[in-house]
Design an enzyme around this catalytic site. Sequence first.
Site, PDB file in Angstrom:
ATOM      1  N   HIS A 199     -43.729  -5.940 -15.853  1.00 27.06           N
ATOM      2  CA  HIS A 199     -45.091  -6.456 -16.243  1.00 27.06           C
ATOM      3  C   HIS A 199     -45.642  -5.838 -17.413  1.00 27.06           C
ATOM      4  CE1 HIS A 199     -49.559  -6.600 -15.284  1.00 27.06           C
ATOM      5  NE2 HIS A 199     -49.124  -7.409 -14.475  1.00 27.06           N
TER       6      HIS A 199
ATOM      7  N   ASP B 149     -45.492 -10.533  -7.333  1.00 28.12           N
ATOM      8  CA  ASP B 149     -44.879 -11.901  -6.993  1.00 28.12           C
ATOM      9  C   ASP B 149     -43.735 -11.446  -6.151  1.00 28.12           C
ATOM     10  OD1 ASP B 149     -46.543 -13.793  -7.869  1.00 28.12           O
ATOM     11  OD2 ASP B 149     -45.834 -13.603  -9.906  1.00 28.12           O
TER      12      ASP B 149
HETATM   13  N1  COA Z   1     -35.707  -9.134 -15.958  1.00 31.37           N
HETATM   14  C1  COA Z   1     -34.706  -8.590 -16.887  1.00 31.37           C
HETATM   15  N2  COA Z   1     -35.411  -8.031 -17.756  1.00 31.37           N
HETATM   16  C2  COA Z   1     -36.790  -8.019 -18.019  1.00 31.37           C
HETATM   17  C3  COA Z   1     -37.758  -8.463 -17.095  1.00 31.37           C
HETATM   18  C4  COA Z   1     -37.107  -9.005 -16.109  1.00 31.37           C
HETATM   19  N3  COA Z   1     -37.950  -9.459 -15.061  1.00 31.37           N
HETATM   20  N4  COA Z   1     -38.867  -8.245 -17.302  1.00 31.37           N
HETATM   21  C5  COA Z   1     -38.872  -7.683 -18.857  1.00 31.37           C
HETATM   22  N5  COA Z   1     -37.428  -7.452 -18.941  1.00 31.37           N
HETATM   23  C6  COA Z   1     -36.914  -6.818 -20.175  1.00 31.37           C
HETATM   24  C7  COA Z   1     -36.894  -7.782 -21.497  1.00 31.37           C
HETATM   25  O1  COA Z   1     -35.988  -8.526 -21.501  1.00 31.37           O
HETATM   26  C8  COA Z   1     -37.324  -6.676 -22.441  1.00 31.37           C
HETATM   27  O2  COA Z   1     -35.950  -6.125 -22.707  1.00 31.37           O
HETATM   28  P1  COA Z   1     -35.486  -5.567 -24.245  1.00 31.37           P
HETATM   29  O3  COA Z   1     -36.716  -4.821 -24.845  1.00 31.37           O
HETATM   30  O4  COA Z   1     -33.970  -5.064 -23.867  1.00 31.37           O
HETATM   31  O5  COA Z   1     -35.482  -6.989 -24.993  1.00 31.37           O
HETATM   32  C9  COA Z   1     -37.931  -5.558 -21.889  1.00 31.37           C
HETATM   33  O6  COA Z   1     -38.028  -5.707 -20.549  1.00 31.37           O
HETATM   34  C10 COA Z   1     -39.615  -5.841 -22.321  1.00 31.37           C
HETATM   35  O7  COA Z   1     -39.985  -7.143 -21.583  1.00 31.37           O
HETATM   36  P2  COA Z   1     -40.977  -8.118 -22.203  1.00 31.37           P
HETATM   37  O8  COA Z   1     -40.388  -9.345 -21.641  1.00 31.37           O
HETATM   38  O9  COA Z   1     -41.080  -8.024 -23.508  1.00 31.37           O
HETATM   39  O10 COA Z   1     -42.212  -7.970 -21.520  1.00 31.37           O
HETATM   40  P3  COA Z   1     -43.470  -8.815 -21.579  1.00 31.37           P
HETATM   41  O11 COA Z   1     -44.498  -7.721 -21.280  1.00 31.37           O
HETATM   42  O12 COA Z   1     -43.681  -9.705 -22.669  1.00 31.37           O
HETATM   43  O13 COA Z   1     -43.238  -9.683 -20.148  1.00 31.37           O
HETATM   44  C11 COA Z   1     -43.362 -10.386 -17.753  1.00 31.37           C
HETATM   45  C12 COA Z   1     -44.011  -9.258 -18.748  1.00 31.37           C
HETATM   46  C13 COA Z   1     -43.955 -10.029 -16.384  1.00 31.37           C
HETATM   47  C14 COA Z   1     -43.540 -11.636 -18.318  1.00 31.37           C
HETATM   48  C15 COA Z   1     -41.944 -10.162 -17.716  1.00 31.37           C
HETATM   49  O14 COA Z   1     -41.338  -8.714 -17.170  1.00 31.37           O
HETATM   50  C16 COA Z   1     -41.209 -11.046 -17.164  1.00 31.37           C
HETATM   51  O15 COA Z   1     -40.750 -11.984 -17.561  1.00 31.37           O
HETATM   52  N6  COA Z   1     -41.064 -10.702 -15.720  1.00 31.37           N
HETATM   53  C17 COA Z   1     -40.304 -11.741 -14.813  1.00 31.37           C
HETATM   54  C18 COA Z   1     -41.232 -12.845 -14.502  1.00 31.37           C
HETATM   55  C19 COA Z   1     -42.373 -12.368 -13.387  1.00 31.37           C
HETATM   56  O16 COA Z   1     -42.139 -11.948 -12.542  1.00 31.37           O
HETATM   57  N7  COA Z   1     -43.541 -12.700 -13.606  1.00 31.37           N
HETATM   58  C20 COA Z   1     -44.907 -12.368 -12.844  1.00 31.37           C
HETATM   59  C21 COA Z   1     -45.769 -11.625 -13.524  1.00 31.37           C
HETATM   60  S1  COA Z   1     -47.210 -10.911 -12.574  1.00 31.37           S
END
Ligand code: COA
Length: 381
Positions: A266, A317
């Site tokens: 998140h 989710d």
């Molecule tokens: N699975 C694997 N790795 C994840 C992850 C996941 N679900 N969520 C975050 N990470 C990792 C990223 O790859 C990144 O790793 P790194 O620092 O080694 O590159 C790190 O954690 C930070 O993640 P980031 O994508 O920059 O976080 P964000 O704040 O931009 O995105 C979300 C937040 C929710 C979009 C992201 O966690 C995600 O895509 N989750 C899966 C989709 C989801 O469940 N969405 C519903 C949200 S309520």
Amino acid sequence: MADIQIFEGALDKGLEGVVACSTAVSSIQDATLSYRGFTIEDLAANSTFEETVFLLWNNRLPKAPELESFKKQLAAEYTLAPAFIQVLKTIPTKNVHPMAWLRTAVSLMAHWDGEANDNSNEANLRKGIKLVAKMGTLVAAFEAIRNGKEPVAPKSDKSIAWNFMYMLKGGVEPKADHVKIFDTCLILHADHELNCSAFATRVTTSSLSDLYSAIVSAIGALKGPLHGGANEQVMIMLKRIGTIEKAQAFVKDALSAKEKVMGIGHRVYKNGDPRAALLRKISDKLTADKGEHHWYQMSTLIDDTMYKEKGLMPNVDFYSATVYYSMDIPIDIYTPIFAVSRISGWVAHAMEQYANNRIYRPRGKWTGKTGQKWSPAASRQ
Ligand code: COA
């Protein structure tokens, strides 16, 4: 006139940590989610979705007669006009995601509303009531239409949660405990500060466009797998993994391939999403009752492994997927359910934006070429 000042160093991909507006609708401060000052734990334990909608729109809980009157206003708007249903039947459903269909259906709804273009507070409240009342009816109509059936008419003496389950299952009366759980799910998804779709609502509203246009923007934003689309992806992932024994390896492989594990992580909550904690308990009970506890066990193993490997925790989710699955809801309807609830928050954000508006117009940091010169096509290399 001098150029307006640009705050150098403020560039942040994804606007992380940027405060884009003031809001008093819902807060996620101190990792506590509250609507108008009431925690979701309190509301989930004691309130109903209808009462929560009133709270979000009026900044206070209703008195008993006000709640009764609000429920009647909603019930009076549950039904879709026959002419509207006829048009809905013409929207293709084959190979169309239900969220895409819903986006079109809500856009069409505006054409049956003579007040669509009226941005007054009173007209927006009336439109908000129509949108909240009809969103579940629309999703259930989609399910009927794609299966070649006639949409089931809602019952005006029942709640939004009851009617949704009833219409979705083709007119079969839902179990009381399922209705209660579904109502809790609607409360838990109702609003969430400045999430992607609430922001989309506010951006469209800020041009002083109409409420329907803002909600169509929001549905488009919610559809994406990084936002509301994740709940559907979680169940697809669990089914693909298939057995508990394969869960840990699946997570490790995904992480080494730099792939996202859906329903985890998140932007704001780094120590856990409070909604996930509540949904986890519901998932535990419902999957056990259904004799399919392995879905919950597989989920907790993925949850633990992600925490150990990456320090990431589940979001709303993750456990909602197995909750809906246990109630035999089709997997691609999970994200539309999010919209059935979140419409309440979107309307609250739009109203707040209209009341204190300034158009959203950020800047982009230029990284392209400069000083290009046009030449005739025939002479280009
Ligand atoms: N699975 C694997 N790795 C994840 C992850 C996941 N679900 N969520 C975050 N990470 C990792 C990223 O790859 C990144 O790793 P790194 O620092 O080694 O590159 C790190 O954690 C930070 O993640 P980031 O994508 O920059 O976080 P964000 O704040 O931009 O995105 C979300 C937040 C929710 C979009 C992201 O966690 C995600 O895509 N989750 C899966 C989709 C989801 O469940 N969405 C519903 C949200 S309520």
